[in-house]
Design a protein around this motif. Sequence first.
Motif, PDB file in Angstrom:
ATOM      1  N   ARG A  89       0.831  -1.206   0.000  1.00  0.00           N
ATOM      2  CA  ARG A  89       0.000   0.000   0.000  1.00  0.00           C
ATOM      3  C   ARG A  89       0.869   1.261   0.000  1.00  0.00           C
ATOM      4  NH1 ARG A  89      -1.813   2.948   4.078  1.00  0.00           N
ATOM      5  NH2 ARG A  89      -1.065   1.475   5.632  1.00  0.00           N
ATOM      6  N   LEU A  90       1.967   1.187   0.743  1.00  0.00           N
ATOM      7  CA  LEU A  90       2.826   2.365   0.832  1.00  0.00           C
ATOM      8  C   LEU A  90       3.752   2.485  -0.380  1.00  0.00           C
ATOM      9  CD1 LEU A  90       3.734   2.073   4.622  1.00  0.00           C
ATOM     10  CD2 LEU A  90       2.139   3.685   3.589  1.00  0.00           C
ATOM     11  N   GLY A  91       3.568   1.574  -1.340  1.00  0.00           N
ATOM     12  CA  GLY A  91       4.391   1.606  -2.545  1.00  0.00           C
ATOM     13  C   GLY A  91       5.868   1.425  -2.211  1.00  0.00           C
ATOM     14  N   SER A  92       6.111   0.664  -1.151  1.00  0.00           N
ATOM     15  CA  SER A  92       7.478   0.535  -0.662  1.00  0.00           C
ATOM     16  C   SER A  92       8.349  -0.278  -1.616  1.00  0.00           C
ATOM     17  CB  SER A  92       7.416  -0.113   0.712  1.00  0.00           C
ATOM     18  OG  SER A  92       8.440  -1.022   0.880  1.00  0.00           O
ATOM     19  N   THR A  93       9.618   0.052  -1.619  1.00  0.00           N
ATOM     20  CA  THR A  93      10.567  -0.720  -2.429  1.00  0.00           C
ATOM     21  C   THR A  93      11.218  -1.773  -1.542  1.00  0.00           C
ATOM     22  OG1 THR A  93      12.187   0.960  -1.897  1.00  0.00           O
ATOM     23  CG2 THR A  93      11.114   1.145  -4.048  1.00  0.00           C
ATOM     24  N   ALA A  94      10.543  -2.072  -0.434  1.00  0.00           N
ATOM     25  CA  ALA A  94      11.109  -2.991   0.550  1.00  0.00           C
ATOM     26  C   ALA A  94      11.431  -4.347  -0.072  1.00  0.00           C
ATOM     27  CB  ALA A  94      10.131  -3.166   1.699  1.00  0.00           C
ATOM     28  N   THR A  95      12.476  -4.966   0.454  1.00  0.00           N
ATOM     29  CA  THR A  95      12.909  -6.254  -0.078  1.00  0.00           C
ATOM     30  C   THR A  95      12.145  -7.406   0.555  1.00  0.00           C
ATOM     31  OG1 THR A  95      14.521  -6.357   1.696  1.00  0.00           O
ATOM     32  CG2 THR A  95      15.268  -5.437  -0.415  1.00  0.00           C
ATOM     33  N   GLY A  96      11.368  -7.105   1.591  1.00  0.00           N
ATOM     34  CA  GLY A  96      10.668  -8.184   2.292  1.00  0.00           C
ATOM     35  C   GLY A  96      11.465  -8.682   3.489  1.00  0.00           C
ATOM     36  N   ASP A  97      12.674  -8.131   3.679  1.00  0.00           N
ATOM     37  CA  ASP A  97      13.513  -8.581   4.793  1.00  0.00           C
ATOM     38  C   ASP A  97      12.865  -8.311   6.148  1.00  0.00           C
ATOM     39  OD1 ASP A  97      15.368  -9.493   3.084  1.00  0.00           O
ATOM     40  OD2 ASP A  97      16.995  -8.152   3.710  1.00  0.00           O
ATOM     41  N   LEU A  98      12.237  -7.141   6.296  1.00  0.00           N
ATOM     42  CA  LEU A  98      11.607  -6.817   7.584  1.00  0.00           C
ATOM     43  C   LEU A  98      10.454  -7.789   7.849  1.00  0.00           C
ATOM     44  CD1 LEU A  98      11.527  -4.984  10.066  1.00  0.00           C
ATOM     45  CD2 LEU A  98       9.939  -3.503   8.839  1.00  0.00           C
ATOM     46  N   THR A  99       9.708  -8.115   6.801  1.00  0.00           N
ATOM     47  CA  THR A  99       8.610  -9.072   6.952  1.00  0.00           C
ATOM     48  C   THR A  99       9.153 -10.424   7.409  1.00  0.00           C
ATOM     49  OG1 THR A  99       7.529  -7.931   5.134  1.00  0.00           O
ATOM     50  CG2 THR A  99       6.590 -10.043   5.788  1.00  0.00           C
ATOM     51  N   LEU A 100      10.266 -10.830   6.808  1.00  0.00           N
ATOM     52  CA  LEU A 100      10.861 -12.115   7.201  1.00  0.00           C
ATOM     53  C   LEU A 100      11.372 -12.066   8.640  1.00  0.00           C
ATOM     54  CD1 LEU A 100      12.675 -13.091   3.898  1.00  0.00           C
ATOM     55  CD2 LEU A 100      10.745 -14.266   4.979  1.00  0.00           C
ATOM     56  N   LEU A 101      11.952 -10.927   9.027  1.00  0.00           N
ATOM     57  CA  LEU A 101      12.415 -10.781  10.408  1.00  0.00           C
ATOM     58  C   LEU A 101      11.218 -10.846  11.364  1.00  0.00           C
ATOM     59  CD1 LEU A 101      14.508 -10.144  12.574  1.00  0.00           C
ATOM     60  CD2 LEU A 101      14.298  -7.727  11.990  1.00  0.00           C
ATOM     61  N   LEU A 102      10.132 -10.174  10.990  1.00  0.00           N
ATOM     62  CA  LEU A 102       8.937 -10.190  11.837  1.00  0.00           C
ATOM     63  C   LEU A 102       8.338 -11.596  11.912  1.00  0.00           C
ATOM     64  CD1 LEU A 102       7.378  -6.775  10.763  1.00  0.00           C
ATOM     65  CD2 LEU A 102       8.341  -7.340  13.004  1.00  0.00           C
ATOM     66  N   THR A 103       8.489 -12.347  10.847  1.00  0.00           N
ATOM     67  CA  THR A 103       8.030 -13.740  10.873  1.00  0.00           C
ATOM     68  C   THR A 103       8.834 -14.528  11.904  1.00  0.00           C
ATOM     69  OG1 THR A 103       7.465 -13.576   8.552  1.00  0.00           O
ATOM     70  CG2 THR A 103       7.651 -15.804   9.450  1.00  0.00           C
ATOM     71  N   ALA A 104      10.141 -14.288  11.928  1.00  0.00           N
ATOM     72  CA  ALA A 104      10.984 -14.981  12.916  1.00  0.00           C
ATOM     73  C   ALA A 104      10.561 -14.583  14.328  1.00  0.00           C
ATOM     74  CB  ALA A 104      12.463 -14.652  12.682  1.00  0.00           C
ATOM     75  N   ILE A 105      10.275 -13.298  14.529  1.00  0.00           N
ATOM     76  CA  ILE A 105       9.861 -12.839  15.863  1.00  0.00           C
ATOM     77  C   ILE A 105       8.519 -13.474  16.250  1.00  0.00           C
ATOM     78  CG2 ILE A 105       9.106 -10.805  17.192  1.00  0.00           C
ATOM     79  CD1 ILE A 105      11.343  -9.234  15.811  1.00  0.00           C
ATOM     80  N   GLN A 106       7.614 -13.574  15.284  1.00  0.00           N
ATOM     81  CA  GLN A 106       6.319 -14.222  15.565  1.00  0.00           C
ATOM     82  C   GLN A 106       6.517 -15.658  16.029  1.00  0.00           C
ATOM     83  OE1 GLN A 106       2.915 -14.101  12.794  1.00  0.00           O
ATOM     84  NE2 GLN A 106       4.310 -12.971  11.480  1.00  0.00           N
ATOM     85  N   VAL A 107       7.417 -16.359  15.353  1.00  0.00           N
ATOM     86  CA  VAL A 107       7.651 -17.763  15.712  1.00  0.00           C
ATOM     87  C   VAL A 107       8.182 -17.847  17.142  1.00  0.00           C
ATOM     88  CG1 VAL A 107       8.982 -19.845  15.177  1.00  0.00           C
ATOM     89  CG2 VAL A 107       8.004 -18.481  13.326  1.00  0.00           C
TER      90      VAL A 107
END
Length: 337
Positions: A23-41
């Motif tokens: 939505r924010l049109g981010s150029t993010a690589t998805g790394d933060l999402t993957l890090l947050l996935t690790a934190i969720q686990v």
Amino acid sequence: TSEETPNVDLITLTRHVLSDQLRLGSTATGDLTLLLTAIQVTSKFIATNVRKARLINLVGLAGETNVQGEEQKKLDVLSNDIMVNALRASGKTAVLVSEELDDAIIIEDGYKGKYCVVFDPLDGSSNIDAGVNIGTIFGIYRVRPDSTGTIEDVLRPGSEMVAAGYTMYGSSANLVLSTGSGVNGYTLDASLGEFILTHPNITIPSRGKIYSFNEGNAMYFHPPVTAYLKSIKFPAPPKSPYSARYIGSMVADVHRTLLYGGIFGYPNDKKSKSGKLRLLYEAFPMAYLTEQAGGIATTGTKRILDIVPTSIHERCPVFLGSKDDVQDLMKFYKETP
Ligand code: AFP
């Protein structure tokens, strides 16, 4: 009831974070999402262990003393190990700072990523044996552009964090997260093993009716705090006095403050010159969430997120919550000698 049609379009935490980035049109690589996935686990794993603690005899002392000279509980040690292992293995981290470890962990090259995570793996541990809510608190920085990951990457103001959150282990596990565009709360659906969006866009009421301080320390409090507390306990009519709620587990006290409003405070006083709470992994993440939810977080005289840390385990005074309530407190700091 079981006859109700199930929701067939669940918003999981991962889906929500990803859609936010799109939505924010981010150029993010998805790394933060993957890090947050690790934190969720790690939160799911710790939640399971907290629940099983009594059954598998984890409650008790691990026979070690942590950096603050406190006795460590087995669950603290376990939660710390769970987080360090998972965060390292994610390949997304460069520096880790844990309440349980004297020194920062610098991640070795093979696993190195671009984020730094500061965390208290199990905060409120003195409450474990009584079954009171406890939690994990975390804050995330991105390494500075030209850095390979050093302690300097976390000795930065909280305003530079890219995300912060906590998981509260209570009757359910609740993960509350901000990646810099508001605050959302997710509840662990144990049957799915997923955190589901249950509290979208958490906003602190501009004024509350609750104050949350350890008044057992009142004889040490400085005059502005004493005068402020008096003003909310003995208000001029027709105002009603505030209610007191203090759990002694920061995650639970802040969670209630975010949802219901009011003020949470752990001041510095005549005995504890810098207060009790830790700047990097207690004050910063909670201040970040508070501001993102529309509240204020202050030391009494300055914005918490502007503090530049000089060491990883330093402490700082904390007052946070509803805008109007915290502003009232700040007035006492300005006006009381
Ligand atoms: P413990 O982990 O020793 O229980 O400390 C919890 C904590 O760091 C934070 O979660 C509370 O807000 C605060 O300390 C409570 O401190 P007091 O017991 O001095 O009120």
